[in-house]
Design a protein around this motif. Structure first.
Motif, PDB file in Angstrom:
ATOM      1  N   GLY A 138       0.843  -1.194   0.000  1.00  0.00           N
ATOM      2  CA  GLY A 138       0.000   0.000   0.000  1.00  0.00           C
ATOM      3  C   GLY A 138       0.875   1.240   0.000  1.00  0.00           C
ATOM      4  N   THR A 139       0.288   2.378  -0.249  1.00  0.00           N
ATOM      5  CA  THR A 139       1.065   3.605  -0.347  1.00  0.00           C
ATOM      6  C   THR A 139       0.251   4.809   0.073  1.00  0.00           C
ATOM      7  N   HIS A 140       0.943   5.869   0.415  1.00  0.00           N
ATOM      8  CA  HIS A 140       0.333   7.173   0.714  1.00  0.00           C
ATOM      9  C   HIS A 140       1.241   8.197   0.048  1.00  0.00           C
ATOM     10  N   VAL A 141       0.755   8.806  -1.026  1.00  0.00           N
ATOM     11  CA  VAL A 141       1.609   9.676  -1.827  1.00  0.00           C
ATOM     12  C   VAL A 141       0.868  10.947  -2.213  1.00  0.00           C
ATOM     13  N   GLN A 142       1.580  12.042  -2.133  1.00  0.00           N
ATOM     14  CA  GLN A 142       1.074  13.336  -2.616  1.00  0.00           C
ATOM     15  C   GLN A 142       1.817  13.641  -3.914  1.00  0.00           C
ATOM     16  N   SER A 143       1.076  14.006  -4.958  1.00  0.00           N
ATOM     17  CA  SER A 143       1.741  14.253  -6.234  1.00  0.00           C
ATOM     18  C   SER A 143       1.215  15.521  -6.888  1.00  0.00           C
ATOM     19  N   TRP A 144       2.096  16.158  -7.643  1.00  0.00           N
ATOM     20  CA  TRP A 144       1.763  17.291  -8.499  1.00  0.00           C
ATOM     21  C   TRP A 144       2.155  16.888  -9.915  1.00  0.00           C
ATOM     22  N   SER A 145       1.231  16.953 -10.852  1.00  0.00           N
ATOM     23  CA  SER A 145       1.557  16.580 -12.231  1.00  0.00           C
ATOM     24  C   SER A 145       1.056  17.661 -13.180  1.00  0.00           C
ATOM     25  N   MET A 146       1.818  17.906 -14.219  1.00  0.00           N
ATOM     26  CA  MET A 146       1.478  18.941 -15.184  1.00  0.00           C
ATOM     27  C   MET A 146       0.719  18.331 -16.356  1.00  0.00           C
ATOM     28  N   GLY A 147      -0.419  18.963 -16.682  1.00  0.00           N
ATOM     29  CA  GLY A 147      -1.168  18.571 -17.860  1.00  0.00           C
ATOM     30  C   GLY A 147      -0.920  19.570 -18.972  1.00  0.00           C
ATOM     31  N   MET A 148      -0.617  19.081 -20.178  1.00  0.00           N
ATOM     32  CA  MET A 148      -0.295  19.967 -21.291  1.00  0.00           C
ATOM     33  C   MET A 148      -1.116  19.606 -22.514  1.00  0.00           C
ATOM     34  N   SER A 149      -1.413  20.609 -23.324  1.00  0.00           N
ATOM     35  CA  SER A 149      -2.068  20.401 -24.611  1.00  0.00           C
ATOM     36  C   SER A 149      -1.605  21.494 -25.562  1.00  0.00           C
ATOM     37  N   MET A 338       7.453  19.410 -14.008  1.00  0.00           N
ATOM     38  CA  MET A 338       6.539  18.586 -14.787  1.00  0.00           C
ATOM     39  C   MET A 338       5.802  17.579 -13.909  1.00  0.00           C
ATOM     40  N   ASP A 339       6.489  17.035 -12.924  1.00  0.00           N
ATOM     41  CA  ASP A 339       5.795  16.182 -11.954  1.00  0.00           C
ATOM     42  C   ASP A 339       6.636  16.070 -10.693  1.00  0.00           C
ATOM     43  N   TYR A 340       5.945  15.771  -9.612  1.00  0.00           N
ATOM     44  CA  TYR A 340       6.615  15.639  -8.312  1.00  0.00           C
ATOM     45  C   TYR A 340       5.787  14.678  -7.475  1.00  0.00           C
ATOM     46  N   SER A 341       6.472  13.771  -6.788  1.00  0.00           N
ATOM     47  CA  SER A 341       5.802  12.839  -5.866  1.00  0.00           C
ATOM     48  C   SER A 341       6.487  12.903  -4.520  1.00  0.00           C
ATOM     49  N   ALA A 342       5.666  12.919  -3.459  1.00  0.00           N
ATOM     50  CA  ALA A 342       6.177  12.898  -2.097  1.00  0.00           C
ATOM     51  C   ALA A 342       5.509  11.738  -1.370  1.00  0.00           C
ATOM     52  N   TRP A 343       6.323  10.740  -0.956  1.00  0.00           N
ATOM     53  CA  TRP A 343       5.782   9.546  -0.305  1.00  0.00           C
ATOM     54  C   TRP A 343       5.822   9.717   1.207  1.00  0.00           C
ATOM     55  N   MET A 344       4.751   9.244   1.859  1.00  0.00           N
ATOM     56  CA  MET A 344       4.626   9.363   3.311  1.00  0.00           C
ATOM     57  C   MET A 344       4.536   7.988   3.957  1.00  0.00           C
ATOM     58  N   ARG A 345       4.911   7.912   5.226  1.00  0.00           N
ATOM     59  CA  ARG A 345       4.873   6.647   5.973  1.00  0.00           C
ATOM     60  C   ARG A 345       3.652   6.629   6.884  1.00  0.00           C
TER      61      ARG A 345
END
Length: 345
Positions: A138-149, A338-345
């Protein structure tokens, strides 16, 4: 219409050929007609909560359009307000109420000393020897992702994802729109192909999946020594050849999106990363959740990847990808995250 025009002509206080045109005062009859044109008389004015009935064709012509025009003005004002508000929400900085601005690249502290990955791997192995926290699926993650068109400016979508596995091998996945940098403020989200603001904590999806008994990586438990972990990640990436550094970073993301590692698995992963080519230490950073970590950078064509590790246990805290080359056709600038992930415990 002809009758209504004739009534309007009769209401004209002074004809165009009259010698008093534009000079003399209005007569009593003219004033009465003008008053009718300007609005209802005192005994015809609507009371609160009631509608004014229209009397005859002239009443329909003069009084009928007014509510519609008022509604149009309010509609235009509302539309303008929404447009201005939307522009502010999309372009405003941290001092504004909504939290929709794209994150800036993490900045290395100028006074910090880079810690080589070999040295951090030794620290992680010492931490694992002192006591091991357990591996958990299992996981707990906060992410920011860029959407482009090609026809819209890029947008950044922040989400938090929590995956929990049950004893019967079923699992639940909860995804919410939230940005921990600005708690309680509106967040930009996307649905049905359109971006819009939602409340902080808005549930994007909540799903329960049936049991899965797959024994292939990354579903199977990862090993806690570097050599076997390398083979495990190759299998997860569906390749028989050793992973390049970009492939290893991608495999790390895949692993952490499935498992919460224990200290032994952390140590094995850091040892594997220490052997990767081109991953260089740059110093200390504070990640987007306020945690202090050691940063390691890999420069690829058109992008820079930054890996953030816990300075004591070697646990992966985050992974950031930043554009180093602009792509004007997509509105992408050099330095955009463009993207960033931060994993939590």
């Amino acid at each position: 219409m002809a009758d209504e025009l004739e009534l309007l002509r009769r209401a004209n206080p002074v004809s165009s050929g009259d010698p008093r045109f534009g000079d003399g005062p209005l007569g009593h009859e003219a004033e009465r007609h003008l008053s009718r044109l300007m609005g209802p008389s005192a005994d015809e004015r609507p009371r609160p909560g009631r509608f004014l009935p229209a009397h005859g064709s002239l009443g329909r012509l003069l009084r009928g359009p007014r509510p519609r025009r008022t509604r149009l003005v309010w509609a235009l004002a509302t539309t303008a307000a929404v447009a201005v508000t939307s522009l502010v929400l999309l372009l405003a900085g941290p001092s504004t109420t909504p939290a929709v601005a794209a994150p800036r690249p993490l900045v290395v502290r100028a006074d910090s000393t880079p810690v080589p990955l070999d040295q951090l791997a030794e620290r992680a192995e010492e931490a694992a020897a002192e006591g091991s926290s357990g591996l958990r699926k299992g996981t707990h993650v906060q992410s920011w992702s860029m959407g482009m068109s090609e026809d819209e400016p890029p947008i950044t979508l922040p989400v938090e994802r929590i995956v929990r596995w049950n004893a019967d091998d079923s699992h639940t996945e909860l995804v919410v729109a939230t940005d921990p940098r600005h708690p309680g403020r509106p967040v930009l989200s996307e649905g049905d192909g359109d971006s819009h603001l939602v409340d902080d904590g808005h549930v994007i999806s909540e799903q329960t999946f049936p049991p899965s008994w797959s024994d292939a990586p990354p579903e199977s438990p990862p090993p806690h020594d570097a050599k076997r972990l390398s083979a495990y990640l190759q299998d997860a990436q569906h390749t028989d050849t050793p992973l390049t550094t970009p492939e290893l970073l991608d495999a790390t993301r895949l692993l952490l999106d499935t498992w919460t590692l224990g200290t032994r698995e952390d140590a094995a992963l850091v040892r594997l990363l220490a052997d990767a080519e081109g991953l260089r230490p740059v110093g200390q950073v504070t990640d987007r959740l306020g945690r202090s970590g050691q940063a390691y950078v890999y420069d690829a064509t058109g992008a820079r990847q930054m890996l953030i590790l816990d300075p004591v246990t070697g646990a992966v805290l985050g992974l950031e990808s930043t554009a180093t080359v602009a792509e004007p056709e997509y509105g992408l600038k050099a330095g955009d995250v463009m993207d960033y992930s931060a994993w939590m415990r």
